[in-house]
Design a protein around this motif. Structure first.
Motif, short mmCIF file in Angstrom:
data_model
loop_
_atom_site.label_atom_id
_atom_site.label_comp_id
_atom_site.label_asym_id
_atom_site.label_seq_id
_atom_site.Cartn_x
_atom_site.Cartn_y
_atom_site.Cartn_z
N LEU A 163 -9.67 -42.79 148.88
CA LEU A 163 -9.71 -41.42 149.41
C LEU A 163 -8.64 -40.53 148.80
CD1 LEU A 163 -10.35 -42.01 153.23
CD2 LEU A 163 -12.01 -41.45 151.43
N GLY A 164 -9.05 -39.29 148.55
CA GLY A 164 -8.12 -38.23 148.22
C GLY A 164 -7.93 -37.37 149.46
N GLU A 165 -7.16 -36.31 149.34
CA GLU A 165 -6.89 -35.47 150.50
C GLU A 165 -8.09 -34.63 150.89
OE1 GLU A 165 -3.35 -33.32 149.60
OE2 GLU A 165 -2.05 -35.10 149.77
N LYS A 166 -9.11 -34.54 149.98
CA LYS A 166 -10.31 -33.78 150.30
C LYS A 166 -11.52 -34.67 150.55
CE LYS A 166 -8.75 -29.90 147.41
NZ LYS A 166 -9.05 -29.08 146.20
N GLY A 167 -11.35 -35.95 150.36
CA GLY A 167 -12.46 -36.88 150.54
C GLY A 167 -12.44 -37.96 149.48
N THR A 168 -13.62 -38.52 149.17
CA THR A 168 -13.70 -39.54 148.14
C THR A 168 -13.37 -38.94 146.77
OG1 THR A 168 -16.08 -39.12 147.95
CG2 THR A 168 -15.38 -40.94 149.39
N ILE A 169 -12.89 -39.79 145.87
CA ILE A 169 -12.45 -39.33 144.55
C ILE A 169 -13.54 -39.62 143.52
CG2 ILE A 169 -10.71 -39.60 142.76
CD1 ILE A 169 -8.76 -40.51 144.93
N TYR A 170 -14.08 -38.55 142.91
CA TYR A 170 -15.12 -38.67 141.89
C TYR A 170 -14.48 -38.41 140.52
CZ TYR A 170 -19.34 -37.77 139.17
OH TYR A 170 -20.32 -37.82 138.22
#
Length: 266
Positions: A142-149
């Motif tokens: 997870l990143g601070e905005k959601g999953t990391i793409y």
């Protein structure tokens, strides 16, 4: 004598628990991000022994009082209190893989599991089929905005955990790195994952000086020292044998007592 059996048996049980913890540490010496455990024991309440002779009691106008000197204390055994996790920093191993991350300092990566958010020091990540950054078990990081793409390995991570596209240096995401008020009370779930407890407190985003430094192309090795663990294993084996001999001695004395009692009655 029966008390001696229980005291010795409790010591054997405690040493067996210590051995289980040490064995688990040694089994995970090569596990990335693993943190060693230590079995913490505590003793049962001690019994205060006093001399019980007639000269140990003196008269007062209101009755009598005990003046017998203290002989000593009798230990009543030991029990395992908890398995304490040592979160000290492990060493770094260079992999040159852009998907591998290591944290320098306190803090945890956040991953999404079917049970909810979990936390880890294992930065041995990979890119999934959908271009998501995942753990080896397939849990999205997870990143601070959601999953990391990230799509492919052409990305760069700075010391603050911000992910950039290597081609145009466009900011993609920032790793969600968390801290806890009492991290020693986190519970292990397996696969190098931890989850919060009421005592550890909720996770909060690490910022400023509390945020660890990110090292791309490295992983953190376990903090298990094989030599120290082997020394502790020898200590446990000797302590176990000592308690075992105590139980055997108590059993021999009880056997003699029973045989003497039976002969006197006969």
């Amino acid at each position: 004598m029966i008390r001696g059996w229980y005291t010795g048996a409790s010591g054997m049980t405690a040493q067996q628990n210590r051995l289980d913890v040490i064995s688990n540490n040694l089994a995970n010496v090569d596990t990335t991000g693993f943190k060693r455990d230590t079995a913490v024991s505590k003793n049962f309440s001690e019994l205060l022994i006093r001399r019980t002779r007639n000269d140990g009691v003196y008269k007062t106008p209101f009755g009598s009082a005990d003046a017998a000197p203290i002989i000593g204390k009798l230990g009543l055994g030991v029990e395992t209190n908890e398995a304490f996790t040592d979160f000290s920093q492990g060493s770094y191993k260079e992999t040159t893989s852009t998907t591998d991350m290591a944290l320098s300092g306190k803090g945890f990566f956040t991953v999404l599991t079917p049970q909810g958010e979990r936390y880890t020091r294992n930065g041995n990540f990979m890119i999934g089929k959908e271009g998501l950054l995942e753990t080896k078990e397939g849990y999205p990081v997870l990143g601070e905005k959601g999953t990391i793409y990230v799509a492919d390995t052409r990305f760069f991570v700075d010391k603050d955990g911000i992910i950039y596209d290597s081609e145009d240096m466009r900011e993609i995401e920032r790793f969600k790195t968390v801290r806890f008020e009492n991290e020693r009370y986190l519970k292990k779930q397996g696969s190098s994952l931890y989850y919060e407890t009421d005592i550890s407190g909720p996770a909060y985003i690490a910022e400023g000086e509390q945020r660890p430094v990110f090292l791309q192309g490295f992983v953190e090795t376990s903090n298990v020292n094989v030599v120290n663990e082997m020394v502790r294993m020898i200590e446990v084996n000797r302590a176990y044998e000592a308690n075992q001999k105590t139980v055997q001695a108590q059993d021999s004395m009880m056997s003699v007592l029973w045989s003497k009692t039976a002969s006197l009655r006969g």
